[in-house]
Design a protein around this motif. Sequence first.
Motif, PDB file in Angstrom:
ATOM      1  N   PRO A   5       7.035 -82.633 -14.277  1.00  0.00           N
ATOM      2  CA  PRO A   5       6.916 -81.391 -14.199  1.00  0.00           C
ATOM      3  C   PRO A   5       7.924 -80.979 -13.101  1.00  0.00           C
ATOM      4  O   PRO A   5       7.752 -81.630 -12.027  1.00  0.00           O
ATOM      5  CB  PRO A   5       5.571 -80.481 -14.161  1.00  0.00           C
ATOM      6  N   ILE A   6       8.612 -79.838 -13.152  1.00  0.00           N
ATOM      7  CA  ILE A   6       9.786 -79.456 -12.384  1.00  0.00           C
ATOM      8  C   ILE A   6       9.195 -77.860 -12.232  1.00  0.00           C
ATOM      9  O   ILE A   6       9.648 -77.179 -13.063  1.00  0.00           O
ATOM     10  CB  ILE A   6      11.094 -79.545 -12.861  1.00  0.00           C
ATOM     11  N   LEU A   7       8.793 -77.426 -11.036  1.00  0.00           N
ATOM     12  CA  LEU A   7       8.491 -76.130 -10.801  1.00  0.00           C
ATOM     13  C   LEU A   7       9.518 -75.282 -10.074  1.00  0.00           C
ATOM     14  O   LEU A   7      10.080 -75.695  -9.056  1.00  0.00           O
ATOM     15  CB  LEU A   7       7.166 -75.847 -10.005  1.00  0.00           C
ATOM     16  N   LYS A   8       9.678 -73.941 -10.471  1.00  0.00           N
ATOM     17  CA  LYS A   8      10.688 -73.352  -9.828  1.00  0.00           C
ATOM     18  C   LYS A   8       9.846 -72.587  -8.777  1.00  0.00           C
ATOM     19  O   LYS A   8       9.007 -71.667  -9.100  1.00  0.00           O
ATOM     20  CB  LYS A   8      11.542 -72.089 -10.830  1.00  0.00           C
ATOM     21  N   MET A   9      10.231 -72.337  -7.486  1.00  0.00           N
ATOM     22  CA  MET A   9       9.678 -71.526  -6.411  1.00  0.00           C
ATOM     23  C   MET A   9      10.668 -70.812  -5.870  1.00  0.00           C
ATOM     24  O   MET A   9      11.491 -71.447  -4.998  1.00  0.00           O
ATOM     25  CB  MET A   9       8.774 -72.481  -5.540  1.00  0.00           C
ATOM     26  N   GLY A  10      10.963 -69.544  -6.121  1.00  0.00           N
ATOM     27  CA  GLY A  10      11.856 -68.633  -5.419  1.00  0.00           C
ATOM     28  C   GLY A  10      13.369 -69.306  -5.938  1.00  0.00           C
ATOM     29  O   GLY A  10      13.421 -69.216  -7.053  1.00  0.00           O
ATOM     30  N   ASP A  11      14.248 -69.706  -5.033  1.00  0.00           N
ATOM     31  CA  ASP A  11      15.414 -70.226  -5.430  1.00  0.00           C
ATOM     32  C   ASP A  11      15.441 -71.654  -5.315  1.00  0.00           C
ATOM     33  O   ASP A  11      16.584 -72.280  -5.182  1.00  0.00           O
ATOM     34  CB  ASP A  11      16.479 -69.388  -4.766  1.00  0.00           C
ATOM     35  N   VAL A  15       9.492 -80.792  -7.155  1.00  0.00           N
ATOM     36  CA  VAL A  15       8.998 -82.004  -8.056  1.00  0.00           C
ATOM     37  C   VAL A  15       7.826 -82.843  -7.521  1.00  0.00           C
ATOM     38  O   VAL A  15       8.342 -83.393  -6.430  1.00  0.00           O
ATOM     39  CB  VAL A  15      10.288 -82.733  -8.534  1.00  0.00           C
ATOM     40  N   SER A  16       6.658 -82.831  -7.803  1.00  0.00           N
ATOM     41  CA  SER A  16       5.704 -83.521  -7.483  1.00  0.00           C
ATOM     42  C   SER A  16       5.315 -84.909  -8.299  1.00  0.00           C
ATOM     43  O   SER A  16       4.753 -84.588  -9.334  1.00  0.00           O
ATOM     44  CB  SER A  16       4.525 -82.532  -7.173  1.00  0.00           C
ATOM     45  N   ILE A  17       5.682 -85.974  -7.840  1.00  0.00           N
ATOM     46  CA  ILE A  17       5.442 -86.999  -8.754  1.00  0.00           C
ATOM     47  C   ILE A  17       4.060 -87.494  -8.464  1.00  0.00           C
ATOM     48  O   ILE A  17       3.800 -88.179  -7.399  1.00  0.00           O
ATOM     49  CB  ILE A  17       6.655 -88.136  -8.381  1.00  0.00           C
ATOM     50  N   GLN A  18       3.305 -87.440  -9.530  1.00  0.00           N
ATOM     51  CA  GLN A  18       1.770 -87.881  -9.417  1.00  0.00           C
ATOM     52  C   GLN A  18       1.713 -89.135 -10.196  1.00  0.00           C
ATOM     53  O   GLN A  18       0.443 -89.344 -10.129  1.00  0.00           O
ATOM     54  CB  GLN A  18       1.021 -86.530  -9.892  1.00  0.00           C
ATOM     55  N   VAL A  19       2.659 -89.814 -10.720  1.00  0.00           N
ATOM     56  CA  VAL A  19       2.399 -90.870 -11.779  1.00  0.00           C
ATOM     57  C   VAL A  19       3.131 -92.093 -11.176  1.00  0.00           C
ATOM     58  O   VAL A  19       4.043 -91.770 -10.452  1.00  0.00           O
ATOM     59  CB  VAL A  19       2.759 -90.400 -13.104  1.00  0.00           C
ATOM     60  N   ILE A  47      11.290 -83.079  -3.414  1.00  0.00           N
ATOM     61  CA  ILE A  47      10.701 -84.020  -4.477  1.00  0.00           C
ATOM     62  C   ILE A  47       9.686 -84.629  -3.533  1.00  0.00           C
ATOM     63  O   ILE A  47      10.045 -85.327  -2.485  1.00  0.00           O
ATOM     64  CB  ILE A  47      11.718 -84.909  -4.479  1.00  0.00           C
ATOM     65  N   ASP A  48       8.489 -84.332  -3.829  1.00  0.00           N
ATOM     66  CA  ASP A  48       7.185 -84.835  -3.055  1.00  0.00           C
ATOM     67  C   ASP A  48       6.905 -86.278  -3.852  1.00  0.00           C
ATOM     68  O   ASP A  48       6.475 -86.362  -5.019  1.00  0.00           O
ATOM     69  CB  ASP A  48       6.082 -83.856  -3.364  1.00  0.00           C
ATOM     70  N   ILE A  49       7.058 -87.381  -3.026  1.00  0.00           N
ATOM     71  CA  ILE A  49       6.800 -88.912  -3.488  1.00  0.00           C
ATOM     72  C   ILE A  49       5.602 -89.478  -2.776  1.00  0.00           C
ATOM     73  O   ILE A  49       5.123 -90.572  -2.703  1.00  0.00           O
ATOM     74  CB  ILE A  49       8.033 -89.648  -3.317  1.00  0.00           C
ATOM     75  N   SER A  50       4.771 -88.557  -2.038  1.00  0.00           N
ATOM     76  CA  SER A  50       3.673 -88.846  -1.313  1.00  0.00           C
ATOM     77  C   SER A  50       2.517 -89.624  -2.056  1.00  0.00           C
ATOM     78  O   SER A  50       1.878 -90.338  -1.611  1.00  0.00           O
ATOM     79  CB  SER A  50       3.115 -87.708  -0.393  1.00  0.00           C
ATOM     80  N   SER A  51       2.575 -89.444  -3.344  1.00  0.00           N
ATOM     81  CA  SER A  51       1.629 -90.040  -4.194  1.00  0.00           C
ATOM     82  C   SER A  51       2.017 -91.436  -4.733  1.00  0.00           C
ATOM     83  O   SER A  51       1.051 -92.045  -5.084  1.00  0.00           O
ATOM     84  CB  SER A  51       1.166 -89.015  -5.466  1.00  0.00           C
ATOM     85  N   LEU A  52       3.135 -91.877  -4.634  1.00  0.00           N
ATOM     86  CA  LEU A  52       3.637 -93.062  -4.986  1.00  0.00           C
ATOM     87  C   LEU A  52       3.262 -94.228  -3.922  1.00  0.00           C
ATOM     88  O   LEU A  52       3.247 -94.060  -2.632  1.00  0.00           O
ATOM     89  CB  LEU A  52       5.264 -93.256  -5.122  1.00  0.00           C
ATOM     90  N   GLU A  53       2.842 -95.472  -4.494  1.00  0.00           N
ATOM     91  CA  GLU A  53       2.235 -96.408  -3.553  1.00  0.00           C
ATOM     92  C   GLU A  53       3.506 -97.171  -3.321  1.00  0.00           C
ATOM     93  O   GLU A  53       3.841 -97.865  -2.043  1.00  0.00           O
ATOM     94  CB  GLU A  53       1.208 -97.153  -4.266  1.00  0.00           C
ATOM     95  N   VAL A  54       4.466 -97.385  -4.368  1.00  0.00           N
ATOM     96  CA  VAL A  54       5.664 -98.165  -4.110  1.00  0.00           C
ATOM     97  C   VAL A  54       6.819 -97.277  -4.643  1.00  0.00           C
ATOM     98  O   VAL A  54       6.889 -96.768  -5.873  1.00  0.00           O
ATOM     99  CB  VAL A  54       5.484 -99.370  -4.861  1.00  0.00           C
ATOM    100  N   ARG A  61      17.315 -95.491  -5.180  1.00  0.00           N
ATOM    101  CA  ARG A  61      18.677 -94.944  -5.540  1.00  0.00           C
ATOM    102  C   ARG A  61      18.665 -93.790  -6.367  1.00  0.00           C
ATOM    103  O   ARG A  61      19.558 -93.045  -6.318  1.00  0.00           O
ATOM    104  CB  ARG A  61      19.460 -96.395  -6.157  1.00  0.00           C
ATOM    105  N   MET A  62      17.890 -93.709  -7.281  1.00  0.00           N
ATOM    106  CA  MET A  62      17.814 -92.619  -8.520  1.00  0.00           C
ATOM    107  C   MET A  62      17.590 -91.321  -7.695  1.00  0.00           C
ATOM    108  O   MET A  62      18.054 -90.365  -8.020  1.00  0.00           O
ATOM    109  CB  MET A  62      16.767 -93.136  -9.329  1.00  0.00           C
ATOM    110  N   LEU A  63      16.234 -91.433  -6.582  1.00  0.00           N
ATOM    111  CA  LEU A  63      16.012 -90.327  -6.219  1.00  0.00           C
ATOM    112  C   LEU A  63      17.114 -89.723  -5.041  1.00  0.00           C
ATOM    113  O   LEU A  63      17.362 -88.717  -4.963  1.00  0.00           O
ATOM    114  CB  LEU A  63      14.736 -90.537  -5.366  1.00  0.00           C
ATOM    115  N   ALA A  64      17.959 -90.682  -4.272  1.00  0.00           N
ATOM    116  CA  ALA A  64      19.095 -90.515  -3.618  1.00  0.00           C
ATOM    117  C   ALA A  64      20.102 -89.764  -4.328  1.00  0.00           C
ATOM    118  O   ALA A  64      20.833 -88.853  -3.866  1.00  0.00           O
ATOM    119  CB  ALA A  64      19.463 -91.675  -2.881  1.00  0.00           C
TER     120      ALA A  64
END
Length: 66
Positions: A5-11, A15-19, A47-54, A61-64
Amino acid sequence: MERIPILKMGDSLLVSIQVDMHDRLAMTLQDDLTAKIVATRAKGVLIDISSLEVVDSFIGRMLANI
């Protein structure tokens, strides 16, 4: 097909990656996020990647690139 999911918050977009990310999901996220940035004229993206283990080199590269 699995989507992140991609959420809009203001402008900005949030993206919170939970999987576990895999290559196909990363490419789908890149396409979805690019389209959403254009559609909403977002000024920023968090982009929140804090839930990713690896984060392997391909995912990194894709995120960059996003």
